[in-house]
Design an enzyme around this catalytic site. Sequence first.
Site, PDB file in Angstrom:
ATOM      1  N   CYS A   1      -9.351 -24.623  16.727  1.00 23.90           N
ATOM      2  CA  CYS A   1      -8.282 -24.301  15.775  1.00 23.90           C
ATOM      3  C   CYS A   1      -6.931 -24.727  16.361  1.00 23.90           C
ATOM      4  CB  CYS A   1      -8.312 -22.815  15.425  1.00 23.90           C
ATOM      5  SG  CYS A   1      -7.374 -21.763  16.546  1.00 23.90           S
TER       6      CYS A   1
ATOM      7  N   ASP B   1       0.870  -1.174   0.000  1.00 23.46           N
ATOM      8  CA  ASP B   1       0.000   0.000   0.000  1.00 23.46           C
ATOM      9  C   ASP B   1       0.912   1.230   0.000  1.00 23.46           C
ATOM     10  OD1 ASP B   1      -2.231   1.576  -0.045  1.00 23.46           O
ATOM     11  OD2 ASP B   1      -3.151   0.739   1.754  1.00 23.46           O
TER      12      ASP B   1
ATOM     13  N   CYS C   1      -5.615 -22.763  19.366  1.00 25.41           N
ATOM     14  CA  CYS C   1      -6.321 -22.895  20.657  1.00 25.41           C
ATOM     15  C   CYS C   1      -6.276 -24.311  21.219  1.00 25.41           C
ATOM     16  CB  CYS C   1      -7.786 -22.499  20.494  1.00 25.41           C
ATOM     17  SG  CYS C   1      -8.018 -20.780  20.055  1.00 25.41           S
TER      18      CYS C   1
ATOM     19  N   ASP D   1      -3.762   7.109  -3.774  1.00 24.94           N
ATOM     20  CA  ASP D   1      -5.115   7.615  -4.010  1.00 24.94           C
ATOM     21  C   ASP D   1      -5.547   8.516  -2.853  1.00 24.94           C
ATOM     22  OD1 ASP D   1      -4.879   5.074  -2.604  1.00 24.94           O
ATOM     23  OD2 ASP D   1      -7.057   5.081  -2.430  1.00 24.94           O
TER      24      ASP D   1
HETATM   25  N1  GUN Z   1      -6.508   0.723   2.895  1.00 26.15           N
HETATM   26  C1  GUN Z   1      -7.784   0.747   3.330  1.00 26.15           C
HETATM   27  N2  GUN Z   1      -8.519   1.605   2.589  1.00 26.15           N
HETATM   28  C2  GUN Z   1      -7.702   2.125   1.667  1.00 26.15           C
HETATM   29  C3  GUN Z   1      -7.888   3.068   0.597  1.00 26.15           C
HETATM   30  O1  GUN Z   1      -8.975   3.598   0.368  1.00 26.15           O
HETATM   31  N3  GUN Z   1      -6.781   3.339  -0.186  1.00 26.15           N
HETATM   32  C4  GUN Z   1      -5.574   2.748   0.050  1.00 26.15           C
HETATM   33  N4  GUN Z   1      -4.562   3.050  -0.766  1.00 26.15           N
HETATM   34  N5  GUN Z   1      -5.384   1.882   1.042  1.00 26.15           N
HETATM   35  C5  GUN Z   1      -6.433   1.571   1.843  1.00 26.15           C
HETATM   36 ZN    ZN Z   2      -8.872 -20.750  17.988  1.00 21.77          ZN
END
Ligand code: GUN
Ligand code: ZN
Length: 642
Positions: A275, A88, A278, A123
Amino acid sequence: MFEITRRDGLARIGKLETRSGAIETPALLPVVNPKICTVTPRELYEEFGFGALITNSYIIKNSPELREKAQSVGLHEMLDFPGIIMTDSGTFQSHMYGEVEVTNEEMVEFQKSIGTDIGTVLDIFTEPFWTKEKTAESIVVTLERTQKACEIKGDMMINGVGQGSVFTDLREDCARKMASMDIDVHPIGGIVPLMEQYRYRELVDIVISSKKGLNPNRPVHLFGAGHPMIFALAALMGCDLFDSASYAKFARDDRLMFIDGTFRLQDMQSLDCTCPACRGITLDGLRKMNSQVRTRTIAKHNLYQIRGELLLVKRYIREGRLWELAEMRCRAHPALLDALRRLGDHSDFLEKYDPVSRDGALFYTGTETRGRPAFSKYAKRIMERYVPPTDKAALFYDEGSKPYSRAFESEFRTVRKAGYTPVVVSPFGPVPAELDEMYPLAQSVFPLTEDSETKADAASLSVAFLQSKFKEAVRWSDVPDDGTEEFDANLLRARAVATYQFGHEASASLFKGKIELVVSRNTGKIRNVVSDGEHVLSMRAGDGLYTLRKEGACRIVAAVPAPVMRVAVVDDAVPFVSEGRNVFCQFVSYADPSLTPMDEVIVVDAADKVIATGRMMLVSDEISAFKKGVAVKVRSGAGDES
Ligand code: GUN
Ligand code: ZN
């Protein structure tokens, strides 16, 4: 590159290929904070089987130590992760903490320099409290940045994040503009605050409006959605990717994720989880662990919940039962139930992608089930296509036993002899006797105790149907029982199903001249329709619908102008398809846009000559968008599938 192998609703099982390998979707990418690896990337890969993760390039860039390491050895080596890495861009940090002091170009170049497989545009996060004007203005900037990112991405794949907050027209418009750019993955952004506030109903509108604008050949990522409780619904709406930071964040707050919600360790009454994380641990034992071990244990528990639900979602897609799973899951919280109900308002859009039949029976799990496209599709089609054999109807009421023609065998005969057409008032609305063995009418299970909403809907659909199709309608018990009219129930069924499935003109061409029906000796069901000596149709025992034979296809092509019921292939593909090979997307020159998945289809060459018959695997928009994958499953040789 993205390819679809299975589908249900708008959901798909797909394969996303990148330079670090491929993953099967729907998939979740665990968020890895490069500064705090609660569970290591290697463990995510080997112990949990996550083939892809997401990390934050903005955090890496802002830490001299991480930046240098990432740029010298690359992200994969730095994180010790052999799978796919998505990064990201810092947008989320701007949502959380305000402006970030980097540019889009800088972030895209940086992501390239550290060897990211799928990078993200910087963005602008559209906040739900913004005005529409402000939202629209920011989208213009996001689109410019996205265009720029596409130009400079090189061989890195790019996330083009759709924005638009709660404004569905802005969402759709933004998605449509992004669809025309050279983007690889489409995250739907700006939804985290909505999910935190349980505004799932608006989320449904956002996802559907985005899907309307997007190109079907690219995966859709629900950015910031990582709670397993939403996976089934989101997958059903066509989301292919998810990411979760919450597995680790919640763990640090001693919160455990389950399919029906998130629970605080301090409030829990038992640790009823099987799981691997756990296993062998008691609630008390977990509470008493030192905090680091406890956080890791809970994070692992959360990951197992996520993984388990994703596996289940995929299984339900493969079984054609994802609606059932989504309906179950959406009963965990009223806000999710609201979302499910809202999805029912989008059935016009969903109908286009809904398969005409499924392998298993449709289960009614409550009034929301009536929002499924199978219901609206049936209701529209009988109004459009059904032609009653007589102008008087005798009414029956569904008593739970199916098919109706078996449950009411002698009653149907009696009323038909009196010149009446039996019509059963069912939860689907009116079911004329001729159609009662067809999917989903016979292949559906309803509770014996009806609910008033469905009953009222079914009644009003039935009234409209009876008024438009018949001169008279009476209760079956009021029909005189001494009629002497002759009728051929099988022939009536054979024609009515053909008209329902293929339309009036096509059906007329199939039922020309002398008609002979081949009926199964064991079940009494119609198997083949022979018209003037030509075997034109075969009826499938499972769903009561027809398989189209090549002889039948030739009749339809002669009678009904293109593109109805056709998929045309380019010359190169003709020899292969004639031999019974499947039709791949890249060889299709056009496809009838009204065909839906699993519909019978006629494959023709450029001169509209029949070369095969088969079943649609994709819809026309998808076929033109996809570069790979099967568009039509061709039936080989004899043409009898059942
Ligand atoms: N992570 C969660 N929402 C968003 C988003 O709207 N844009 C970006 N780039 N990362 C995110
Ligand atoms: Zn668990």
